[in-house]
Design a protein around this motif. Structure first.
Motif, short mmCIF file in Angstrom:
data_model
loop_
_atom_site.label_atom_id
_atom_site.label_comp_id
_atom_site.label_asym_id
_atom_site.label_seq_id
_atom_site.Cartn_x
_atom_site.Cartn_y
_atom_site.Cartn_z
N ASP A 1 -13.92 -0.06 -2.74
CA ASP A 1 -13.07 -0.75 -1.77
C ASP A 1 -11.96 -0.06 -1.14
OD1 ASP A 1 -14.62 -3.11 -2.31
OD2 ASP A 1 -13.52 -4.33 -3.61
N CYS A 2 -11.58 0.89 -1.95
CA CYS A 2 -10.31 1.72 -1.24
C CYS A 2 -10.78 2.62 -0.32
CB CYS A 2 -9.58 2.74 -2.34
SG CYS A 2 -8.96 1.52 -3.72
N LEU A 3 -11.93 2.69 -0.05
CA LEU A 3 -12.67 3.74 1.13
C LEU A 3 -13.03 2.94 2.16
CD1 LEU A 3 -14.67 5.99 -1.16
CD2 LEU A 3 -12.55 6.41 -0.63
N LYS A 4 -12.64 3.32 3.26
CA LYS A 4 -13.04 2.50 4.59
C LYS A 4 -13.50 3.60 5.66
CE LYS A 4 -8.96 -0.46 3.52
NZ LYS A 4 -9.70 -1.56 2.84
N GLY A 5 -14.27 3.20 6.39
CA GLY A 5 -15.04 4.32 7.47
C GLY A 5 -14.88 3.57 8.80
N ILE A 6 -14.77 4.57 9.85
CA ILE A 6 -14.78 4.40 11.22
C ILE A 6 -15.88 5.53 11.89
CG2 ILE A 6 -13.57 4.54 13.33
CD1 ILE A 6 -11.13 3.97 11.76
N LYS A 7 -16.59 5.12 12.87
CA LYS A 7 -17.77 5.78 13.32
C LYS A 7 -17.53 5.92 14.99
CE LYS A 7 -22.51 7.09 13.35
NZ LYS A 7 -22.74 7.25 14.80
N PHE A 8 -17.29 6.99 15.29
CA PHE A 8 -17.37 7.30 16.74
C PHE A 8 -18.74 7.40 17.28
CE2 PHE A 8 -12.99 9.51 17.41
CZ PHE A 8 -12.27 8.11 17.12
N GLN A 9 -18.74 6.77 18.40
CA GLN A 9 -20.18 6.67 19.07
C GLN A 9 -20.62 8.38 19.28
OE1 GLN A 9 -21.08 3.22 21.46
NE2 GLN A 9 -22.19 4.59 22.83
N ARG A 10 -19.63 8.93 19.92
CA ARG A 10 -20.12 10.52 20.13
C ARG A 10 -19.05 11.27 19.51
NH1 ARG A 10 -17.02 12.61 24.31
NH2 ARG A 10 -16.27 10.95 25.95
N TYR B 1 -15.71 13.06 19.85
CA TYR B 1 -14.46 13.30 20.81
C TYR B 1 -13.34 14.35 20.48
CZ TYR B 1 -15.60 8.63 22.67
OH TYR B 1 -16.15 7.64 23.37
N GLY B 2 -13.48 14.60 19.10
CA GLY B 2 -12.55 15.62 18.63
C GLY B 2 -11.71 15.34 17.48
N LYS B 3 -10.86 16.27 17.02
CA LYS B 3 -10.19 15.79 15.93
C LYS B 3 -8.90 14.93 16.18
CE LYS B 3 -7.84 17.99 11.79
NZ LYS B 3 -7.37 19.55 11.04
N SER B 4 -8.29 15.14 17.14
CA SER B 4 -7.09 14.52 17.62
C SER B 4 -7.33 12.98 17.99
CB SER B 4 -6.50 14.90 18.95
OG SER B 4 -5.81 16.36 18.61
N PRO B 5 -8.26 12.61 18.48
CA PRO B 5 -8.84 11.08 18.63
C PRO B 5 -9.12 10.74 17.48
CG PRO B 5 -9.95 12.52 20.44
CD PRO B 5 -9.22 13.40 19.37
N ALA B 6 -9.80 11.32 16.58
CA ALA B 6 -10.17 10.71 15.09
C ALA B 6 -8.80 10.48 14.32
CB ALA B 6 -11.06 11.86 14.34
N MET C 1 0.81 -1.31 0.06
CA MET C 1 -0.09 -0.06 -0.11
C MET C 1 1.02 1.34 0.00
SD MET C 1 -3.19 0.86 0.23
CE MET C 1 -3.99 -0.54 0.76
N ASP C 2 0.75 2.00 -1.04
CA ASP C 2 1.55 3.31 -1.07
C ASP C 2 1.01 4.41 -0.32
OD1 ASP C 2 3.05 2.45 -3.18
OD2 ASP C 2 1.63 2.84 -4.87
N ILE C 3 -0.19 4.69 -0.37
CA ILE C 3 -0.69 5.77 0.46
C ILE C 3 -1.78 5.48 1.38
CG2 ILE C 3 -1.43 8.08 0.32
CD1 ILE C 3 0.09 8.66 -2.02
N SER C 4 -2.07 5.73 2.82
CA SER C 4 -3.04 5.90 3.74
C SER C 4 -3.72 7.40 3.84
CB SER C 4 -3.02 5.20 4.88
OG SER C 4 -2.66 3.47 4.85
N VAL C 5 -4.73 7.76 3.50
CA VAL C 5 -5.07 9.03 3.61
C VAL C 5 -6.24 8.89 4.69
CG1 VAL C 5 -6.47 11.24 2.59
CG2 VAL C 5 -5.04 9.51 1.14
N VAL C 6 -6.08 9.71 5.66
CA VAL C 6 -6.90 9.78 6.94
C VAL C 6 -7.62 11.18 7.03
CG1 VAL C 6 -6.85 9.84 9.57
CG2 VAL C 6 -5.21 8.30 8.34
N VAL C 7 -9.05 10.89 6.82
CA VAL C 7 -10.00 12.11 6.73
C VAL C 7 -10.55 12.28 7.95
CG1 VAL C 7 -11.44 13.66 5.52
CG2 VAL C 7 -9.83 12.01 4.34
N PRO C 8 -10.28 13.05 9.04
CA PRO C 8 -11.46 13.06 10.28
C PRO C 8 -12.53 14.06 9.79
CG PRO C 8 -9.44 14.72 10.36
CD PRO C 8 -9.14 13.73 9.26
#
Length: 317
Positions: A59-68, A70-75, A1-8
């Protein structure tokens, strides 16, 4: 995998489709293998429904959902934990950061050997009420940290993978990621002038309060970086110094009293001397600081739940 893009993201339903399509075009045009982690920080709009739809078709897009929320840093921290690319790129979801910058940020890591590359929004599209405090904050952070960056708070950054796996982002420390990397031993930190686009959808989620919290986080980070693993060096030194000052003052007061008694000189009660109470107070404060340092040494960085967040759902096809 060349690049992981993290988008909060937080309440960015309007921009997500356009953003992910733009990222996909850039990656395909440059022949990169990639993944995008869309981290929903407890959005109250339909952002997660959009993320579900997008991940179902790519398939290149993945998601994570916080229950509430928390802020940008935790994301960012949770996104970093899941990222598997050789280079990790972060950008905001509001389309003010351009994905066209990703190839250059990638090459600066892979070809030029940087550990961290921070974007510099040289021409900002923000009102003066945000730009002036931001410049002042960046100036102070440069002086305190010794890192020669113009824009610490730019969301568009790239990292070597072992950098993000070596740091812990908590509180509001996302503003100080280059400093966290420096404390972790990564010294080659650079910057690149990047395009800052006008906001197309929604509104800014950050107010003037971030200026105050930013300085508090900087002080906290400087303390943790220097004394986090050896708090006794700070509290013990201050405590010992204050105790010695108080003790020497008490000895001087007592010696003066004995000398006056031995030579039949005019004398006052020790308890009538205000310096006696100042000396005692100084000795007590010194003792408290010393004990505080000892206790801090025992519990330093030992809280297992400091970086625990409730993740409601993960989409990883």
């Amino acid at each position: 995998m060349d690049i992981s893009v993290v988008v909060p993201l937080f309440n960015e339903e309007e921009s997500l489709r356009e953003l992910t399509e733009w990222i996909d075009r850039v990656m395909r045009a440059n022949g990169f293998t990639y993944e995008v982690w869309l981290v929903d920080d407890g959005s109250t709009d339909d952002s997660w429904a959009v993320v579900r739809e997008l991940t179902a078709h790519n398939d290149c897009l993945k998601g994570i959902k916080f229950q509430r929320n928390y802020g940008k840093s935790p994301a960012l921290n949770v996104g970093f934990q899941h990222a598997t690319g050789d280079v990790i790129v972060t950008l905001d979801a509001d389309l003010q950061d351009s994905p066209d910058e990703i190839p250059a940020l990638y090459r600066m890591i892979v070809e030029e050997g940087y550990d961290v590359v921070s974007g510099w929004k040289k021409e900002r599209r923000d009102p003066i009420g945000k730009t002036i405090p931001s410049r002042f904050f960046n100036m102070v952070t440069r002086l305190v940290s010794g890192i020669k960056l113009h824009d610490f708070n730019c969301g568009l950054k790239s990292y070597r993978r072992n950098v993000v796996k070596s740091i812990e982002v908590y509180g509001d420390m996302h503003r100080h990621l280059p400093l966290l990397a420096k404390w972790a031993g990564f010294r080659k930190i650079g910057e690149k002038v990047v395009e800052h686009r006008p906001r197309k959808y929604g509104y800014s989620k950050f107010g003037l309060s971030r200026l105050v919290t930013g300085f508090l986080d900087l002080l906290s980070l400087m303390f943790v970086g220097k004394f986090g693993k050896r708090p006794m060096h700070l509290f013990g030194t201050l405590g010992t110094l204050m105790f010695l000052i108080g003790f020497v003052s008490s000895v001087v007061i007592g010696t003066t009293k004995v000398y006056a008694l031995a030579n039949n000189m005019p004398k006052t009660l020790v308890t009538d001397n205000p310096w006696f109470y100042i000396s005692l107070t100084t000795m007590v404060m010194g003792t408290i600081l010393f004990v505080t340092g000892f206790l801090a040494e025992l519990v330093a960085r030992s809280n297992p739940d400091r970086n625990y967040y409730l993740v409601e759902e993960v989409l990883d096809a």
